[in-house]
Scaffold this motif. Structure first.
Motif: not given
Lengths: 360, 381
Positions: B12-13, B15-16, B19-20, B23, B27-29, B339-341
């Protein structure tokens, strides 16, 4: 400019001034410096001139004194030893066992470590990461000296059915949590050696998704996550970010995620225990993220920046500080040259943020 | 080559993060812009016992120290003992052509030490190889170590990572090495020609390995720098942190050097000569037009390939999907992206992305330019 290169910070100048108000005066433990490395050259030169070696002077001011492991704090028998100290067999001198600051409570001497691992306590809310899957339990990294364990019997099964854990469950243990998965749990029990047993038997706990993880050092040095009234809350993000959940694990692991309608929310709409169970199974062990808009992602990153900036500048991390820091960060971005999308809070900007927060 | 131990992250992390970072703009952590480096603290000359040393500390707590030691060594294959007393006088030619000044790669010995890893660990060896490769790629560096036909400097570079490797340490080690080499000084040679080398005792008179312009204190040529660049989707990201590298589609280590446009400046003696004689013209020519050169590119195996894929809700048994699923079906389900996986990237890098990466590094006023400028500004005490 993509690279900022800073000059190193100058050494503290007041370090060399001898503090005569020490617990032990210099003559008492002059021999303690003979074994270790002497780093204070100015003092060393002075000592040489006087013909004998001196104990390393501690930081003056009396607020805090830093000791290193093995350093004799005092050999005056009137003091009692506390945490972070020990008394060698056959002597009366109290020796530090960690690097940290001395605290005195009446006649009790203890050393607060500068950096410490998390010490679990029953009831703590922690964020952990599965590092090992065993037959009937998971081993979870919670930032403590030992891995915590999460027994298969301490999780909610999908479907919410209350039943005995069977061999089938044991066989598909990885469908619940696999290596690397993040979860939020509560410390249920402690072993004698300090190892913790976790449980996730509440709708508040379970697998984490839809967000970002950041580990900050817990306790020590003033910074880090502190135990507080509320470790989990939802905030309404600026610039259309929507609601965002923040989970501050007591162990210093922080989880920031997009808020999804929790099962509790569903509970109010539906009624009856069976419906509740259905909703639990819908979110419990999913590793699929929901759709998250860029605005939300930006705000999540901004909150992460606030948390790291707080820790970098030695401030405590709790709900109040994070919320104030977040609002301050949003304000700062407004006046920034890049605009409201500027979420960078490292380096000087972090210091700026910390300065504003401590000034209030 | 795998990059250190891979960060353990949940699907999950991953994938997030992916995705970030995909973009536009990513958007970097930690909120940096794609080309922004972590702020760093740098100083040189920290080890008094070395010929040159440097320390760099990143804001995330990773820290490296590099020390450079030099010793005189007899050149193999040089005409040892051939010069007979008296008879050698004619043979000694005072001005040696640049072409004759050839260095060998074994004049530089490099050791990389990373806490928690063995010396012969693949990661350590690979890091060392990458840094030395960039240094020795064009032979320009080892040529600086030439003393005369019979002797040369042997340079020992000790690269130490002090902190645990929180992120892939290549850029940190490379930048620190760069600074240490810039700060390296060798005793001034007093002897002439091919006689046994004899040096000036005065350390103040020592020459910099990379001689610098007297006027502005800037060097004319510079040691190479290796930068870590990664791509996620169509975004190009510099100086990735550990968790960013964990979702990289492509990761490259790009080594760039500054070509001394007038090749004559490459050798120490000539450069210093030029500084004295016509420093104005030469310096102007070099500082105005930086001539960046690509020395090497290495692909770093991104740790993302080893990460476990996420399970879509549709096939998640814990989610309520039917428990009896046949293997072939599971495979087809894995093949299509949900999406999201998180799905670990497969296959190689796209040539277009690779080209864009290299272009971004090398373009005029690009990252490499700015990094070198920033390193210029460090006080080389």
């Amino acid at each position: 400019m993509p690279v900022t290169i800073l000059a190193p910070k100058a050494m503290r100048q007041d370090y060399g001034q001898a503090d005569k108000q020490n617990i032990s005066d210099d003559s008492d433990d002059a021999d303690s410096s003979n074994g270790g490395a002497e780093l204070d050259y100015a003092e060393l030169a002075k000592a040489d001139a006087e013909g004998h070696t001196h104990k390393r002077p501690r930081i003056a001011g009396g607020d805090f004194e830093i000791v290193t492991p093995g350093e004799v704090i005092t050999d005056d028998p009137q003091w009692m030893r506390g945490h972070g100290t020990y008394v060698a067999a056959g002597t009366t001198s109290i020796i530090s066992s960690v690097a940290g600051t001395i605290t005195r409570t009446n006649k009790l001497l203890s050393v607060r470590p500068l950096r410490a691992r998390y010490t679990p306590e029953v009831g703590d809310l922690v964020v952990g990461r599965i590092v090992e899957v065993q037959a009937k339990r998971w081993r979870v990294d919670v930032g403590a000296t030992q891995l915590a364990s999460l027994p298969l019997s301490a999780i909610n099964l999908p479907g919410g059915i209350l039943r005995k854990r069977t061999e089938t469950d044991e066989l598909q243990i990885r469908t619940f949590f696999a290596e690397g998965d993040l979860l939020v749990a509560e410390v249920q029990q402690l072993f004698q050696d300090g190892g913790a047993v976790l449980h996730t038997r509440s709708l508040k706990y379970g697998k984490l998704r839809n967000g970002m993880f950041v580990a900050v050092s817990g306790m020590g040095g003033g910074g880090g996550v502190v135990r507080s009234r509320r470790q989990v809350w939802t905030l309404e993000a600026a610039s259309g970010g929507g609601p965002i959940d923040v989970v501050l694990g007591v162990n210093g692991y922080v989880w920031i995620s997009k808020h999804v309608e929790t099962p509790e929310g569903l509970v109010e709409k539906t009624s009856g225990i069976t419906n509740l169970d259905e909703s639990v199974s819908a979110t419990m062990y999913s590793s699929q993220n929901d759709r998250i808009g860029p605005e939300t992602m930006r705000e999540i990153a901004r909150i992460r920046g606030v948390v790291t900036a707080l820790v970098d500048n030695g401030l405590r991390v709790d709900e109040d500080m994070v919320m104030r820091g977040y609002h301050e960060a949003v304000e700062m971005a407004m006046v920034s040259s890049v605009g409201a999308d500027d979420i960078y809070l490292g380096g000087e900007r972090g210091e700026q943020l910390a300065a504003v927060l401590t000034a209030v | 080559m795998a990059s250190t131990q891979h960060a353990l992250l949940s699907p999950a992390e991953l994938a997030y993060l992916h995705a970030a970072l995909s973009l536009t703009p990513p958007i970097r952590p930690d909120g940096r812009s794609p080309a922004q480096f972590r702020p760093l603290v740098a100083e040189t000359g920290i080890l008094p016992g070395t010929n040159g040393s440097a320390r760099i500390c990143f804001a995330d707590g990773t820290e490296a120290i590099v020390g450079v030691k030099a010793e005189v060594e007899r050149t193999r294959g040089g005409y040892e003992g051939e010069i007979v007393e008296g008879g050698g006088a004619e043979e000694v030619v005072t001005d040696v052509n640049d072409e004759e000044k050839k260095g060998e790669s074994d004049w530089v010995e490099m050791t990389v030490e990373i806490p928690g890893l063995r010396d012969d660990d693949a990661t350590t060896a690979f890091l060392g190889a990458m840094i030395s490769e960039a240094l020795l790629a064009d032979g320009g560096f080892s040529r600086r170590l030439w003393i005369n036909r019979r002797f040369h400097w042997k340079l020992y570079l000790d690269i130490l990572l002090i902190s645990p490797p929180l992120s892939y340490p290549l850029p940190l080690l490379s930048l620190t090495t760069h600074l240490a080499l810039l700060a390296t000084r060798l005793p001034r040679l007093k002897s002439e020609g091919d006689e046994d080398p004899f040096f000036d005792d005065d350390w103040a008179a020592a020459r910099y390995l990379y001689p610098r312009n007297k006027k502005d204190g800037k060097t004319t040529a510079r040691p190479p720098v290796t930068l870590l660049v990664m791509a996620v989707g169509n975004n190009i990201i510099f100086d990735p942190a550990k968790e960013e590298l964990a979702v990289a589609d492509v990761a490259l280590a790009v080594s760039i050097g500054e070509d001394a446009t007038t090749a004559a400046t490459a050798t120490g003696d000539d450069a210093s000569l030029m500084m004295d004689v016509d420093s104005t013209t030469a310096a102007a020519a070099i500082t105005s037009a930086r001539n960046l050169r690509l020395l090497s590119i290495r692909t770093i195996d991104p740790p993302s390939r080893l990460t476990p894929s996420g399970v879509p809700n549709a096939t998640n048994t814990a989610y309520g999907a039917a428990t009896t699923q046949k293997q072939p079906e599971a495979r087809t389900a894995e093949a299509e992206a949900v999406e999201g996986v998180w799905r670990a990237p497969r296959g190689g890098a796209k040539p277009l992305v690779m080209a864009a990466l290299v272009h971004k590094v090398l373009e005029k006023g690009g990252i490499a330019d700015e990094v070198l400028d920033a390193l210029h500004a460090v006080d080389l005490g």
